[in-house]
Design a protein around this motif. Structure first.
Motif, PDB file in Angstrom:
ATOM      1  N   CYS A 223      18.393  24.098  72.610  1.00 16.31           N
ATOM      2  CA  CYS A 223      19.576  23.668  71.854  1.00 16.31           C
ATOM      3  C   CYS A 223      19.958  24.755  70.850  1.00 16.31           C
ATOM      4  O   CYS A 223      19.145  25.607  70.496  1.00 16.31           O
ATOM      5  CB  CYS A 223      19.305  22.355  71.117  1.00 16.31           C
ATOM      6  N   LEU A 224      21.197  24.693  70.402  1.00 13.69           N
ATOM      7  CA  LEU A 224      21.710  25.679  69.451  1.00 13.69           C
ATOM      8  C   LEU A 224      22.187  24.977  68.193  1.00 13.69           C
ATOM      9  O   LEU A 224      22.927  23.993  68.264  1.00 13.69           O
ATOM     10  CB  LEU A 224      22.871  26.471  70.061  1.00 13.69           C
ATOM     11  N   ILE A 225      21.744  25.474  67.045  1.00 14.44           N
ATOM     12  CA  ILE A 225      22.205  24.975  65.746  1.00 14.44           C
ATOM     13  C   ILE A 225      23.080  26.038  65.099  1.00 14.44           C
ATOM     14  O   ILE A 225      22.673  27.192  64.967  1.00 14.44           O
ATOM     15  CB  ILE A 225      21.017  24.639  64.825  1.00 14.44           C
ATOM     16  N   LEU A 226      24.278  25.640  64.700  1.00 15.99           N
ATOM     17  CA  LEU A 226      25.180  26.506  63.946  1.00 15.99           C
ATOM     18  C   LEU A 226      25.209  25.993  62.511  1.00 15.99           C
ATOM     19  O   LEU A 226      25.705  24.900  62.248  1.00 15.99           O
ATOM     20  CB  LEU A 226      26.579  26.505  64.553  1.00 15.99           C
ATOM     21  N   SER A 227      24.653  26.774  61.599  1.00 13.10           N
ATOM     22  CA  SER A 227      24.433  26.315  60.236  1.00 13.10           C
ATOM     23  C   SER A 227      25.214  27.161  59.236  1.00 13.10           C
ATOM     24  O   SER A 227      25.235  28.386  59.336  1.00 13.10           O
ATOM     25  CB  SER A 227      22.933  26.380  59.923  1.00 13.10           C
ATOM     26  N   ASP A 228      25.846  26.482  58.274  1.00 12.59           N
ATOM     27  CA  ASP A 228      26.517  27.193  57.183  1.00 12.59           C
ATOM     28  C   ASP A 228      25.484  28.003  56.405  1.00 12.59           C
ATOM     29  O   ASP A 228      24.372  27.539  56.161  1.00 12.59           O
ATOM     30  CB  ASP A 228      27.217  26.186  56.264  1.00 12.59           C
ATOM     31  N   GLU A 229      25.858  29.211  55.996  1.00 12.24           N
ATOM     32  CA  GLU A 229      24.904  30.101  55.333  1.00 12.24           C
ATOM     33  C   GLU A 229      24.422  29.566  53.991  1.00 12.24           C
ATOM     34  O   GLU A 229      23.383  29.994  53.491  1.00 12.24           O
ATOM     35  CB  GLU A 229      25.530  31.487  55.140  1.00 12.24           C
ATOM     36  N   LEU A 230      25.138  28.616  53.391  1.00 10.23           N
ATOM     37  CA  LEU A 230      24.745  28.088  52.091  1.00 10.23           C
ATOM     38  C   LEU A 230      24.244  26.651  52.173  1.00 10.23           C
ATOM     39  O   LEU A 230      24.236  25.922  51.179  1.00 10.23           O
ATOM     40  CB  LEU A 230      25.923  28.182  51.108  1.00 10.23           C
ATOM     41  N   ASN A 231      23.789  26.228  53.346  1.00 16.05           N
ATOM     42  CA  ASN A 231      23.246  24.880  53.503  1.00 16.05           C
ATOM     43  C   ASN A 231      21.992  24.681  52.660  1.00 16.05           C
ATOM     44  O   ASN A 231      21.250  25.622  52.372  1.00 16.05           O
ATOM     45  CB  ASN A 231      22.918  24.590  54.972  1.00 16.05           C
ATOM     46  N   HIS A 232      21.732  23.426  52.333  1.00 15.09           N
ATOM     47  CA  HIS A 232      20.582  23.059  51.510  1.00 15.09           C
ATOM     48  C   HIS A 232      19.269  23.354  52.228  1.00 15.09           C
ATOM     49  O   HIS A 232      19.205  23.411  53.456  1.00 15.09           O
ATOM     50  CB  HIS A 232      20.661  21.563  51.180  1.00 15.09           C
ATOM     51  N   ALA A 233      18.220  23.546  51.438  1.00 14.26           N
ATOM     52  CA  ALA A 233      16.897  23.883  51.988  1.00 14.26           C
ATOM     53  C   ALA A 233      16.391  22.829  52.964  1.00 14.26           C
ATOM     54  O   ALA A 233      15.673  23.156  53.922  1.00 14.26           O
ATOM     55  CB  ALA A 233      15.901  24.067  50.846  1.00 14.26           C
ATOM     56  N   GLY A 243      12.710  23.886  66.450  1.00 12.08           N
ATOM     57  CA  GLY A 243      12.463  24.807  67.555  1.00 12.08           C
ATOM     58  C   GLY A 243      13.725  25.258  68.259  1.00 12.08           C
ATOM     59  O   GLY A 243      13.667  26.042  69.214  1.00 12.08           O
ATOM     60  N   ALA A 244      14.876  24.783  67.809  1.00 12.85           N
ATOM     61  CA  ALA A 244      16.145  25.196  68.397  1.00 12.85           C
ATOM     62  C   ALA A 244      16.518  26.600  67.923  1.00 12.85           C
ATOM     63  O   ALA A 244      16.021  27.087  66.901  1.00 12.85           O
ATOM     64  CB  ALA A 244      17.251  24.214  68.017  1.00 12.85           C
ATOM     65  N   THR A 245      17.409  27.240  68.660  1.00 15.35           N
ATOM     66  CA  THR A 245      17.942  28.534  68.233  1.00 15.35           C
ATOM     67  C   THR A 245      18.924  28.307  67.090  1.00 15.35           C
ATOM     68  O   THR A 245      19.759  27.392  67.151  1.00 15.35           O
ATOM     69  CB  THR A 245      18.642  29.237  69.402  1.00 15.35           C
ATOM     70  N   ILE A 246      18.825  29.125  66.046  1.00 17.30           N
ATOM     71  CA  ILE A 246      19.677  28.958  64.857  1.00 17.30           C
ATOM     72  C   ILE A 246      20.568  30.172  64.695  1.00 17.30           C
ATOM     73  O   ILE A 246      20.092  31.307  64.726  1.00 17.30           O
ATOM     74  CB  ILE A 246      18.820  28.773  63.592  1.00 17.30           C
ATOM     75  N   ARG A 247      21.848  29.916  64.516  1.00 14.45           N
ATOM     76  CA  ARG A 247      22.795  30.982  64.187  1.00 14.45           C
ATOM     77  C   ARG A 247      23.594  30.563  62.964  1.00 14.45           C
ATOM     78  O   ARG A 247      23.972  29.399  62.831  1.00 14.45           O
ATOM     79  CB  ARG A 247      23.709  31.285  65.373  1.00 14.45           C
TER      80      ARG A 247
END
Length: 478
Positions: A223-233, A243-247
């Protein structure tokens, strides 16, 4: 220093009123004022000087020239594995400790409009603190999550929680899947689902764990996670544990997000080029350190266009945004059905503890079985549950009063007034004009400690990295 770089590099001036082809039903006004060049230079110089003197003092400690030896390891610790990396340890010793008194100040009252704080002093350069026994009374609380003032020691919420405490006790001592599922938990989840406008909801005992333990249950390898660069810890940790791929896409930048979505669909998984099993977008309603509001209409449009899923963290926006406090979805006039996973916490606007996830019934039933927070974590404390139920019913008007609605409206007015007056006074503040999180920029490291100490003397309780101010309900215009 990384935070300083982000602070200075992200200060490119942005002040937009967006309608974007009809996606926005209201003006979207957000500002990140550019850092003055002199201030930026002096900030870097300030941290440079502190770092230089830190290395000098370490050298002097090593050769027993420095009289204060509190920053050195004790002899019995020499053979232990270091708890921190070298620079983290250096930063804590030589930079953080200098201004440590700006944090962790103990209060001894309810975190309401005003708080009582225990006075403390340090005789060894902030390595240890000693309490004087004096209590500083009635300091105006400008650093709390208590947006709507429901964290209080008197009133309907306190009375209802006290009654439930006498009936159910303080703790459940079991998980929801064993003997910890009370009728109060069921009542809370039905109420949350109605409040959000979704089919079903589930409550958890900890807001941080609601993210970190549920994201791994939703996505995994392939699976792929697209995360905002300023997301909470908590979102970052949950994504890593999955274990997903994070971009990562640039903060609130829809062009950056769309590029990642296009690349994910065109190229698929690395090496195999197979399609991703799922693509999950992680965003927050209000970003708690920047004061910005997610561009939700655009995110939803991209989610639909590229057939991905959306996980929305409303920890700071639920109760604090929207005409009736239903969060960023209501703020933009959108349908809850457009958000696949609606997450939020009870720790802010509801004055309690824990978190929730809302969505379709199939999603919630799946999480009841596979979420680590549901299977292994202790259930919410009954008095805490009642605190949430009572405050949420007050916001919804189900208590027969308009108190909750008035508090939501007052918070919105206070937010706009507070931001406008700070700008008029010449301060640099970040974020959306409707965001109750108001970061006031100080930049230079020396300003952090001196400012927090000065405002404490005049009766204001804030905490610092940027001088972070929360515009709570009880703020008076005077």
């Amino acid at each position: 220093l990384k935070n300083v770089n982000e602070m200075l590099n992200c200060t490119k001036f942005v002040n937009q009123i967006v309608h974007n082809g009809g996606l926005y039903k209201r003006p979207f006004n957000e500002a990140f004022e550019e850092t003055p060049m002199l201030v930026a230079v002096l900030t870097y110089v300030g941290y440079g000087v502190l770092t230089l003197f830190g290395y000098l003092r370490d050298f002097m400690r090593q050769w027993k020239i420095e009289k204060c030896q509190n920053a050195t390891e004790r002899a019995e610790q020499k053979d232990f594995v270091p708890l921190y990396q070298d620079f983290e340890n250096f930063y804590n010793r030589n930079l953080y400790t200098r201004i440590r008194d700006s944090w962790n100040r103990p209060i001894c009252s309810v975190p309401g409009a005003k708080v009582d704080m225990m006075e403390r002093v340090s005789h060894d350069y902030n390595w240890t603190f000693t309490y004087t026994g004096r209590v500083i009374k009635d300091i105006i609380n400008m650093g709390s999550y208590n947006y709507l003032g429901f964290a209080q020691k008197a009133g309907t919420c306190q009375e209802a929680a006290a009654e439930v405490l006498s009936q159910y006790g303080a703790g459940v001592c079991s998980t929801r899947q064993e003997m910890g599922n009370l009728d109060k938990h069921e009542e809370l989840e039905e109420l949350v689902a109605r409040f959000l406008g979704v089919e079903s909801a589930m409550a958890y005992g900890m807001g941080f764990a609601t993210n970190s333990m549920n994201i791994p249950a939703l996505v995994g390898k392939g699976c792929l996670i697209l995360s905002d660069e300023l997301n909470h810890a908590s979102l970052v940790l949950g994504a890593r544990l999955s274990g997903a791929t994070i971009r990562i896409f640039k903060h609130n930048n829809m062009q950056s997000l769309e590029k990642l979505l296009k690349d994910a669909i065109v190229h698929g998984q690395p090496r195999t080029r197979r399609p991703w099993k799922k693509i999950l977008i992680l965003v927050e309603g209000i970003y708690s350190m920047e004061g910005s509001i997610v561009r939700l209409p655009e995110v939803i449009a991209l989610k639909k266009k590229y057939k991905s899923y959306l996980y929305l963290d409303e920890a700071h926006s639920i109760g604090a945004l929207g005409p009736s406090g239903r969060g960023v979805v209501e703020y933009f006039g959108l349908s809850p059905e457009d958000v696949d996973v609606m997450m939020g916490t009870f720790t802010k606007s509801f004055g309690a503890a824990g978190g929730y996830i809302g969505g379709k019934k199939e999603l919630i039933d799946y999480l009841r079985t596979y979420s680590h927070s549901a299977v292994y974590a202790t259930s919410l404390s009954p008095p805490v549950v009642e605190q949430v139920i009572t405050s949420m019913k007050c916001i919804m008007g189900e208590d027969g009063t308009t108190v909750g609605k008035a508090r939501v409206q007052q918070l919105a007015e206070n937010t706009r007034y507070f931001r406008r007056r700070l700008k008029e006074m010449g301060f640099i503040i970040y974020g959306n004009e409707d965001s109750p999180v108001v970061p006031l920029m100080l930049y230079m490291p020396g300003s952090n400690f001196t400012t927090t100490c000065h405002v404490l003397k005049i009766g204001l309780f804030v905490f610092s990295f940027y001088l972070y101010v929360k515009c709570i309900y009880v703020l008076k215009r005077s």
